[in-house]
Structures are given as structure tokens and as C-alpha cells.
Design an enzyme around this catalytic site. Sequence first.
Site, PDB file in Angstrom:
ATOM      1  N   ARG A 128      -2.522 -18.301  -1.416  1.00  0.00           N
ATOM      2  CA  ARG A 128      -1.826 -17.147  -0.849  1.00  0.00           C
ATOM      3  C   ARG A 128      -0.962 -17.555   0.343  1.00  0.00           C
ATOM      4  NH1 ARG A 128      -5.819 -12.031  -0.345  1.00  0.00           N
ATOM      5  NH2 ARG A 128      -3.794 -11.009  -0.073  1.00  0.00           N
ATOM      6  N   GLN A 163      -1.647  -2.672   7.086  1.00  0.00           N
ATOM      7  CA  GLN A 163      -2.815  -3.150   6.354  1.00  0.00           C
ATOM      8  C   GLN A 163      -2.543  -4.521   5.746  1.00  0.00           C
ATOM      9  OE1 GLN A 163      -4.512   0.251   3.840  1.00  0.00           O
ATOM     10  NE2 GLN A 163      -2.526   1.073   4.431  1.00  0.00           N
ATOM     11  N   ASN A 164      -1.298  -4.979   5.834  1.00  0.00           N
ATOM     12  CA  ASN A 164      -0.905  -6.238   5.206  1.00  0.00           C
ATOM     13  C   ASN A 164      -1.278  -7.430   6.087  1.00  0.00           C
ATOM     14  OD1 ASN A 164       0.175  -4.653   3.177  1.00  0.00           O
ATOM     15  ND2 ASN A 164       2.188  -4.589   4.139  1.00  0.00           N
ATOM     16  N   HIS A 181      -6.047  -5.494   9.264  1.00  0.00           N
ATOM     17  CA  HIS A 181      -6.843  -6.314   8.347  1.00  0.00           C
ATOM     18  C   HIS A 181      -6.728  -7.801   8.642  1.00  0.00           C
ATOM     19  CE1 HIS A 181      -6.838  -2.859   5.152  1.00  0.00           C
ATOM     20  NE2 HIS A 181      -7.725  -2.681   6.105  1.00  0.00           N
ATOM     21  N   SER A 274      -1.240   3.380  -0.740  1.00  0.00           N
ATOM     22  CA  SER A 274      -1.837   4.271  -1.736  1.00  0.00           C
ATOM     23  C   SER A 274      -2.658   5.396  -1.113  1.00  0.00           C
ATOM     24  CB  SER A 274      -2.741   3.467  -2.671  1.00  0.00           C
ATOM     25  OG  SER A 274      -3.796   2.864  -1.935  1.00  0.00           O
ATOM     26  N   GLU A 300       5.192   6.502  -5.716  1.00  0.00           N
ATOM     27  CA  GLU A 300       4.620   7.655  -6.392  1.00  0.00           C
ATOM     28  C   GLU A 300       3.835   8.499  -5.392  1.00  0.00           C
ATOM     29  OE1 GLU A 300       2.332   5.724  -9.355  1.00  0.00           O
ATOM     30  OE2 GLU A 300       0.879   4.878  -7.943  1.00  0.00           O
TER      31      GLU A 300
END
Length: 333
Positions: A128, A163-164, A181, A274, A300
Amino acid sequence: CSFSSACVYKCFSVCPAESCEILLMILLQFTTRRLVSHVCSGIRNTQGRQKTLLDMARPSSDMSEFREVFSKAKHIAIITGAGVSAESGVPTFRGAGGYWRKWQSQDLATPEAFSRNPSRVWEFYHYRREVMLTKDPNPAHLAIAECEARLSKQGRSVVVITQNIDELHKQAGSKHVLEIHGSLFKTRCISCGNIAENRTSPICPALEGKGAPDPDTDDAKIPVENLPRCDVNHCNGLLRPHVVWFGETLDSDILTRVEEELEICDLCLVVGTSSIVYPAAMFAPQVAGRGVPVAEFNMESTPATNRFKFHFQGPCGTTLPPALARHESEVIS
């Protein structure tokens, strides 16, 4: 027809033995029709009220209306999630197809997984880190950073609550960033607790060329003594990524700072999240609950959408830049 005196007259003009039965039939028909009429009317009225309530609850997508609110805001809080990073090509390892080898993030990002197999977990995070070194901020990151720099000259503030863990906000130029985080590019010693920035590639010689995500790749099974180690005061303790894993609590100091920012903000943006990962999912609804306008920018709708004043659907890199651009009321210094 309605129940009238003509109906009664017709009833008693026939055989007396049949008159009571006919009268009861007429009464039943009349009562049934009145009942159906009232029920239908009630349904129509209920549907009308529900439609009105839905219209009242549905957030606005009027950009000009949002821009007016934005122009008056003094303290803007922007909460960002994985959707922002995804537009830079950052894999999330969650949802359908979101696998590293045979595992999703929640299988590897736990204290238990690290305790069982620190080599595998470090391979995952090494991969990552290496991927992130090839990624750049997208227009959403850049719009947020430019907005912060511009408004700071006007005595207004912008804070990013993210949150990334990829540090793309910082790379874009944002200064006021709260990483709830943690960060891929920080480590924490499990022995002495020291936290340090680390962008070394690879993070240790044993991980060079390791971490391939293909399902057929075998674990490297790196001996624990060859994994990243702490170099503070000859500690030599095992390092772990300084990120919040599943099952761990968020840093209380960071949460306190987040709470302070949310208490003073007069406009809140929710971007690319989300709204299902707690406790971050509570932040914006709490702000909305005290009457502060909240604008959601997402691909969305989310479970929290109808609690917000605005919702703008589409890629954040497309919807956010015009929303945060200089307003005509702003004075250029």
C-alpha cells in the site's frame, strides 16, 4: 347512488316479508360505499402528507443556494472518506473485488492478524505504501487545499477531518488536517510507543520486491527480526503501521480536536464517505442536529443523506471544485 327516501319507499312497496331484508342490503351498500370513500380519501390525504414530508426532507442540489451559504461561512469543516482517494486510483481493499491476495482489509488490519503473522501484515502495508508513492492528489484534494489557503487570508478557517491514511490531503497542500485513522507513512513502536514519520522505500531491506497482491503469491514469511525495527535509543522494538486497526479505539486527543472543530463550524461538507463507518459516521449528523448546514458530495446517497441540507451526486473531483471556488463576494488581497 346515495341512500335516499326514494330507496326507503322502494323497499316498503314490495312484500313486507322482504322489505327488512332489502332495507338491510341497501344500508349495507350505503355504509360500505361511504367507508370505502373515506378510506380512499384518507389514503389520498396520507399520500399527500407523505409526499410533502418527503419533499421537505429531500436535500437540495441547488449549487447557487449552497454557494450563498458557503460565502457566509467562517469556520468550514470538511469530512473526507475513501471516495476522495478512489478518484486518485487508490485501492480500498473493501467490497466486491477488493482483495489483496486472498484477504480484504478487515482480515489483515487487526491487532490479532499482526500478532499471528506480522510478516504478512507488513507485506500488505508495504504494498500500500509503494502504491501510494505513485499516486497524486486529484481535483477534489486540490480544491480543498486551495480553498483553505484562500480563506485563511480572509480570516476564515477550513479544517479537513479525514478517514483516509494516504496523506493525499497534505500532498495537495492542506495544512489543517486531522487524520482520525492515522497514516501509512507513520510507524509506531510496539515496545517504546515512539511514533515517527517514515517515507523510506522500501521501509526495510527484507520487504524490497515483496507484497505483490496476486492471489497466487506466496507469503514471504520474513523473520520478525528482519521486519521494520525501532531505531530510537537502540530500542530495536518491532514497528507497526501507525494506523487505527479494526477493533482499536481512535486517538482520544485527535477526537477531542475533532469535537472542538465541529462545535465551532458553521458549514460542514461530507465528501466521498459512505457514512457507515463509526464514529466518523456520527460527525456530520451531529452537526446537522444543531442546525448547521451540511452538504454531502458523493457518488450515491448514503444512510445520512436525508439529514443534510444539500446533496451533490457525482465524482467529487467534478462536483467539489466549483462548490469551493472563489465566491464573487470574496475580496482578493
